[in-house]
Design a protein around this motif. Sequence first.
Motif, PDB file in Angstrom:
ATOM      1  N   HIS A 129      -1.032   4.736  -3.839  1.00  0.00           N
ATOM      2  CA  HIS A 129      -2.205   4.525  -4.703  1.00  0.00           C
ATOM      3  C   HIS A 129      -3.503   4.823  -3.925  1.00  0.00           C
ATOM      4  O   HIS A 129      -4.393   5.514  -4.428  1.00  0.00           O
ATOM      5  CB  HIS A 129      -2.196   3.074  -5.209  1.00  0.00           C
ATOM      6  CG  HIS A 129      -3.369   2.691  -6.045  1.00  0.00           C
ATOM      7  ND1 HIS A 129      -3.370   2.804  -7.428  1.00  0.00           N
ATOM      8  CD2 HIS A 129      -4.580   2.204  -5.716  1.00  0.00           C
ATOM      9  CE1 HIS A 129      -4.537   2.397  -7.890  1.00  0.00           C
ATOM     10  NE2 HIS A 129      -5.300   2.020  -6.884  1.00  0.00           N
ATOM     11  N   GLU A 130      -3.592   4.341  -2.703  1.00  0.00           N
ATOM     12  CA  GLU A 130      -4.834   4.504  -1.927  1.00  0.00           C
ATOM     13  C   GLU A 130      -5.060   5.957  -1.495  1.00  0.00           C
ATOM     14  O   GLU A 130      -6.180   6.453  -1.542  1.00  0.00           O
ATOM     15  CB  GLU A 130      -4.822   3.568  -0.716  1.00  0.00           C
ATOM     16  CG  GLU A 130      -4.800   2.078  -1.064  1.00  0.00           C
ATOM     17  CD  GLU A 130      -5.943   1.663  -1.970  1.00  0.00           C
ATOM     18  OE1 GLU A 130      -7.036   2.233  -1.874  1.00  0.00           O
ATOM     19  OE2 GLU A 130      -5.729   0.769  -2.812  1.00  0.00           O
ATOM     20  N   HIS A 133      -6.487   7.945  -4.300  1.00  0.00           N
ATOM     21  CA  HIS A 133      -7.946   7.800  -4.473  1.00  0.00           C
ATOM     22  C   HIS A 133      -8.685   8.828  -3.610  1.00  0.00           C
ATOM     23  O   HIS A 133      -9.661   9.432  -4.046  1.00  0.00           O
ATOM     24  CB  HIS A 133      -8.406   6.403  -4.036  1.00  0.00           C
ATOM     25  CG  HIS A 133      -8.312   5.350  -5.108  1.00  0.00           C
ATOM     26  ND1 HIS A 133      -8.804   5.515  -6.378  1.00  0.00           N
ATOM     27  CD2 HIS A 133      -7.815   4.083  -5.073  1.00  0.00           C
ATOM     28  CE1 HIS A 133      -8.602   4.408  -7.084  1.00  0.00           C
ATOM     29  NE2 HIS A 133      -7.986   3.518  -6.311  1.00  0.00           N
ATOM     30  N   GLU A 192      -8.378   4.554 -11.479  1.00  0.00           N
ATOM     31  CA  GLU A 192      -7.226   3.710 -11.161  1.00  0.00           C
ATOM     32  C   GLU A 192      -5.953   4.280 -11.768  1.00  0.00           C
ATOM     33  O   GLU A 192      -4.898   4.281 -11.143  1.00  0.00           O
ATOM     34  CB  GLU A 192      -7.464   2.284 -11.663  1.00  0.00           C
ATOM     35  CG  GLU A 192      -8.599   1.569 -10.963  1.00  0.00           C
ATOM     36  CD  GLU A 192      -8.527   1.697  -9.460  1.00  0.00           C
ATOM     37  OE1 GLU A 192      -7.409   1.787  -8.907  1.00  0.00           O
ATOM     38  OE2 GLU A 192      -9.577   1.748  -8.817  1.00  0.00           O
ATOM     39  N   GLU A 230     -10.696  -4.271  -4.380  1.00  0.00           N
ATOM     40  CA  GLU A 230     -10.125  -2.989  -4.814  1.00  0.00           C
ATOM     41  C   GLU A 230      -9.254  -3.199  -6.042  1.00  0.00           C
ATOM     42  O   GLU A 230      -9.160  -2.360  -6.913  1.00  0.00           O
ATOM     43  CB  GLU A 230      -9.284  -2.405  -3.672  1.00  0.00           C
ATOM     44  CG  GLU A 230      -9.155  -0.859  -3.593  1.00  0.00           C
ATOM     45  CD  GLU A 230      -8.565  -0.109  -4.766  1.00  0.00           C
ATOM     46  OE1 GLU A 230      -9.320   0.159  -5.712  1.00  0.00           O
ATOM     47  OE2 GLU A 230      -7.400   0.245  -4.737  1.00  0.00           O
TER      48      GLU A 230
HETATM   49 ZN   LIG Z   1      -7.361   1.557  -6.821  1.00  0.00          ZN
END
Ligand SMILES: [Zn+2]
Length: 260
Positions: A129-130, A133, A192, A230
């Motif tokens: 996920h990070e 981003h 997200e 976050e």
């Molecule tokens: Zn996030």
Amino acid sequence: MSRLTAPLLAVAALLLAGCETVPVSGRSQLILIDDSDISALAAGEFAKMKKVPNDPRLAKVREIGLKIIAAARPDDSARVLPTPGRWEFAIIDDKTPNAFAMPGGKIGFNSGMFAFTPTDDDIAVILGHEVAHVLCRHGAERVSQGLVMAASVAVADQATRNKSESTRRAWMVALPAVAQIGVMLPYSRAHESESDKLGLFFMARAGYNPEAAPAFWSRFAAKGGSKTPEFLSTHPADTTRIRNLRAWMPEAKAQAPAKR
Ligand SMILES: [Zn+2]
């Protein structure tokens, strides 16, 4: 030419000049600054953070992180991800369950996050996920949105120059609030959601079990773990997120390396 024309044209030029496309999702995004500018700022912030020295869990986070980064590179059409050797990893001395990846290649995993990530698959959920981003340049996009908001305030200031003081003040208060609700929030949800989807693909390609993602988010929400910077407010509602992850699961599993 009214006194408004010039600033309006300037904002329009900014918007036209900075339009980019997010990999995989195909969404248009506004990028007005270079990733290198953010990277420098991020590196400064990262250097200031309190890190756990010689944490035995660091090797694990690095190992999983590097696999995720390798799996992410095929989608990195804008070449924003640093090569694997240039990434820096740290366990941050912070009980808040949180983690981050910064443009320029810094990954921080809070010590408080481990309570929610008992397996390698769970750590892969977070890091996938990070890293997504960063790959999607969400940081640069948020800064760019802020720049446009600031420019819009300047335009409104010009537009209401001859109006009463109360009208002017109402405008100045309303504009950032409207922009916040109308632009920042939905955009952040889009960020997200993009990171959830790409993160799911990255972890599957790296050989981790993507089923861990919906399980992690359910567990995290149930334990109130989402009350962290976050991981909250801008994130999709937990039920939506989990439904989305389930919907993307077949596509994610199809990208997993063949078992021998
Ligand atoms: Zn996030």
